[in-house]
Enzyme design. Structure first.
Site, PDB file in Angstrom:
ATOM      1  N   LYS A 113       0.843  -1.192   0.000  1.00  0.00           N
ATOM      2  CA  LYS A 113       0.000   0.000   0.000  1.00  0.00           C
ATOM      3  C   LYS A 113       0.883   1.247   0.000  1.00  0.00           C
ATOM      4  O   LYS A 113       1.614   1.498   0.954  1.00  0.00           O
ATOM      5  CB  LYS A 113      -0.917  -0.009   1.227  1.00  0.00           C
ATOM      6  CG  LYS A 113      -1.854  -1.227   1.251  1.00  0.00           C
ATOM      7  CD  LYS A 113      -2.750  -1.253   2.469  1.00  0.00           C
ATOM      8  CE  LYS A 113      -1.973  -1.415   3.745  1.00  0.00           C
ATOM      9  NZ  LYS A 113      -2.848  -1.693   4.911  1.00  0.00           N
ATOM     10  N   THR A 160      -9.248   9.430   8.208  1.00  0.00           N
ATOM     11  CA  THR A 160      -8.914   8.165   7.539  1.00  0.00           C
ATOM     12  C   THR A 160      -8.653   7.032   8.528  1.00  0.00           C
ATOM     13  O   THR A 160      -8.042   6.019   8.170  1.00  0.00           O
ATOM     14  CB  THR A 160      -7.663   8.354   6.662  1.00  0.00           C
ATOM     15  OG1 THR A 160      -6.590   8.843   7.497  1.00  0.00           O
ATOM     16  CG2 THR A 160      -7.920   9.331   5.541  1.00  0.00           C
ATOM     17  N   GLY A 200      -8.771   3.759  10.373  1.00  0.00           N
ATOM     18  CA  GLY A 200      -9.333   2.455  10.036  1.00  0.00           C
ATOM     19  C   GLY A 200      -9.155   2.024   8.598  1.00  0.00           C
ATOM     20  O   GLY A 200      -9.660   0.974   8.192  1.00  0.00           O
ATOM     21  N   THR A 201      -8.406   2.801   7.827  1.00  0.00           N
ATOM     22  CA  THR A 201      -8.269   2.494   6.394  1.00  0.00           C
ATOM     23  C   THR A 201      -7.699   1.107   6.146  1.00  0.00           C
ATOM     24  O   THR A 201      -8.219   0.335   5.333  1.00  0.00           O
ATOM     25  CB  THR A 201      -7.355   3.541   5.714  1.00  0.00           C
ATOM     26  OG1 THR A 201      -7.821   4.842   6.039  1.00  0.00           O
ATOM     27  CG2 THR A 201      -7.362   3.370   4.224  1.00  0.00           C
ATOM     28  N   GLY A 202      -6.602   0.767   6.839  1.00  0.00           N
ATOM     29  CA  GLY A 202      -5.941  -0.521   6.599  1.00  0.00           C
ATOM     30  C   GLY A 202      -6.806  -1.703   6.999  1.00  0.00           C
ATOM     31  O   GLY A 202      -6.895  -2.696   6.264  1.00  0.00           O
ATOM     32  N   CYS A 203      -7.454  -1.600   8.157  1.00  0.00           N
ATOM     33  CA  CYS A 203      -8.349  -2.672   8.618  1.00  0.00           C
ATOM     34  C   CYS A 203      -9.484  -2.860   7.618  1.00  0.00           C
ATOM     35  O   CYS A 203      -9.854  -3.987   7.271  1.00  0.00           O
ATOM     36  CB  CYS A 203      -8.954  -2.319   9.977  1.00  0.00           C
ATOM     37  SG  CYS A 203      -7.778  -1.874  11.262  1.00  0.00           S
TER      38      CYS A 203
END
Length: 270
Positions: free
Chosen positions: A173, A204, A206-209
């Site tokens: 990412k 933003t 929580g984007t990765g989860c």
């Protein structure tokens, strides 16, 4: 039967990341979400004020309880905190006949550590080898491999370094790089590049989860890994565009954006 997806991750009391984000994502994407809580955090829009990991036996019991009775079409991992938890979860995934999306969470959006330094080697040698897809950001790549990505041209080197530990696919990412948000998905043979405009929204959390859970949800519905990542990227882009202020710091992405009438990427939340 509705596809079933199991998240193995920490609880975010603020509701923006972790187990809470995972289950909201799964609901939005039409799968049945189930959870194994690995840690409890005291967390809000300003950061992580405390974290307490659960005993390995509690994590193992939750996992077996769900998988042995209900079954799963995909597993997603997030915050695993310690070497003991990483190794236990890797063993459980290795014995489960379902694809696994591994988000090797190292630090929170606010820079708070969520993985003990002593656990990094367990992630490399135990967890990554059982991953169908690993989804590190460039900071996590540096933690795991020592490769520091400062430009889009270095994403291939980062992907090769992570693939060396054994996941079938890796999604690097590149959202922390300047310019458009660029991600590279590869299994070492084929490459898929995903680009999205950088959105002017600081909310933003929580984007990765959310991305990892969206990938797991799409894989559970029968999509190939490249198809699942493409659909997940579109969903997350919309969720970031609709991210909203909450508390005094960084607010969460909006997991429900696509459920609203006339929803489209960039539809602001009410």
């Amino acid at each position: 039967m509705k596809p079933r997806v199991l998240t193995v991750a920490g609880s975010d009391s603020g509701g923006g990341a972790g187990i809470q984000a995972d289950l909201k994502t799964m609901l939005a994407l039409g799968v049945h979400g189930m959870s194994v809580v690995t840690a409890v955090t005291a967390q809000n829009s300003l950061g992580v004020q405390g974290a307490w990991e659960l005993p390995v036996e509690a994590v193992r019991a939750q996992y077996r309880s769900v998988v042995d009775d209900i079954g799963v079409q995909a597993v997603k991992t997030g915050m695993l905190a310690s070497a003991e938890l990483v190794e236990a979860v890797a063993e459980l995934i290795g014995s489960t006949d379902a694809p696994a999306v591994v988000d090797p969470v190292g630090v929170s959006k606010h820079g708070d550590p969520l993985l003990a330094a002593s656990a990094l080697d367990s992630v490399r040698t135990k967890l990554l080898p059982v991953a169908t897809v690993a989804t590190p950001n460039i900071d996590e790549v540096a933690q795991l491999t020592g490769v520091r990505v400062e430009s889009e041209g270095q994403l291939r080197e980062a992907a090769a370094a992570v693939l060396a530990y054994g996941p079938k696919w890796v999604l690097i990412k590149g959202g922390h790089l300047p310019g458009d948000a660029v991600d590279l998905l590869t299994d070492g043979a084929e490459e898929h590049w995903f680009r999205a405009p950088r959105l002017d929204n600081r909310h933003t959390h929580g984007t990765g989860c959310t991305l990892a859970s969206a990938i797991a949800s799409q894989v559970a519905k029968g999509q190939s890994v490249p198809e699942a990542v493409a659909a997940a990227k579109e969903y997350v882009t919309g969720a970031i565009a609709a991210g909203f202020a909450l508390g005094g710091g960084i607010g969460p992405v909006d997991h429900a954006w696509a459920l609203r009438p006339q929803a489209g990427p960039g539809t602001p939340s009410a």
